[in-house]
Enzyme design. Sequence first.
Site, PDB file in Angstrom:
ATOM      1  CG  HIS A 176      25.610  22.415   8.646  1.00  0.00           C
ATOM      2  ND1 HIS A 176      24.770  23.395   8.153  1.00  0.00           N
ATOM      3  CD2 HIS A 176      25.306  21.294   7.934  1.00  0.00           C
ATOM      4  CE1 HIS A 176      24.000  22.894   7.207  1.00  0.00           C
ATOM      5  NE2 HIS A 176      24.310  21.625   7.044  1.00  0.00           N
ATOM      6  CB  SER A 177      26.977  26.455  13.921  1.00  0.00           C
ATOM      7  OG  SER A 177      28.326  26.882  13.792  1.00  0.00           O
TER       8      SER A 177
END
Length: 440
Positions: A175-176
């Site tokens: 998700h980064s």
Amino acid sequence: MEPVGDLDSRQQALKPIQTKRLAAREVEGDGKKPEDIKEEEEGEALSPVGRIFHETCFNVYVIAIAGFKIRINVDVVKANLEHTLLKHPRFSSLQVKDVKKDGGMKWVPTKVDLDKHIIIPSLHHTISSPDKMVEDYISNLSKTYIDYSKPLWELHILNIKTSDAESVAVFRIHHSLGDGMSLMSLVLSCSRQISNPKALPTLPAKKTSNPDPVNSGRIWWTIRLVWNTIIDVLMFLATTLFLKDTMTPLSNGWKKGGGHVPRRFVYRTVSLDDIKLIKNGMKTTINDVVMGVSLAGLSRYLNRRYGETKEDKGATQKKNNLPKNIRLRATLMMNIRPSPGLHVAAFLYHRVMNHTTMCFSNVVGPMEEIGFYGHPMAFLAPSVYGQPQGLMIHFQSYINKMTFILSVDEEIIPDPNRLCDDLEESLKFIKDVVIARGLV
């Protein structure tokens, strides 16, 4: 693929990476020292939100399941990825610790070996239940991490026929690398309309209201907005400090421990036209309809679960088994500050999520049928894992369909397909009521 282990130990083992300059640069007259330029070329720091997704209490991955109407041609996918996805810096960069500064992480460009990112498992085409096999395969991904020695994304290709597709592809992305909308936009940029192979997919236009509520006679609306905002801020602070949801069969507190556990992903596709019918009949929005369907479906599920826990097994047939005054809330993450403090923000995210029951997300998809590198898409079902809550409900629109995806901790929700049934039946019930009352 093997689990990489504890996040702290992985980050501590990361070493600074020396990279070659991508291009020669003339430095005279720019006022920068050579060492400053070298540091810039080695990569920029991760954003504060990106770093939050690496916290041990909040290590989150996006899982995007896509079904296709034909078998996936792996060679075609590889050839196209070279010219599209790999051109994006975040998909062609490593995330490493910056030991020269505060120990935070930064992006470092690298050469991508697609063979390490495209996974093609050996599948037996005589499997008695392909749907269950695909479901198990995707759930097993939530038991592992992506190795930090490569950019944090993978594409799993499952060339096996299921009940709703001829083949399935699974994107796993940390998700980064981006939020839901940015990752959706990136995937759509790799797609084209089936009816017009040169045209990009189109998303529904957002309708905007009058931006001047004072001159349009909406002063009371503005007062209510300010008042509700104040209440929401106070509720957020209370939730962070002490206010917890009621303990229900959907809560993490019904099992001991917590933290990151394997997830199971199930999904169901319904008619978007049915949702629009309800929207038009009740003069509301699609978001309101899917929230109403979620509430009704969860009520049906909880009513049954509470009935099953009673000594009288016939209690499940009672009209209402729900306790009074249940507090059941969902969180929706949004980045509203450009530079929040990392460890304060990570603490708040985790604290709020542990004091609430579930996550909720709704992403708008393309209005026409699209093809991913020439492969017509049958459905798209994104979700996430790594969050502390035991349940996430995600709604994803595509053409004239709406798919709702559940990401569940099976120790909390052992029967996720029953919950899918409850959501689908709730939609049908609300539609029937709208029609019966002559609202359409």
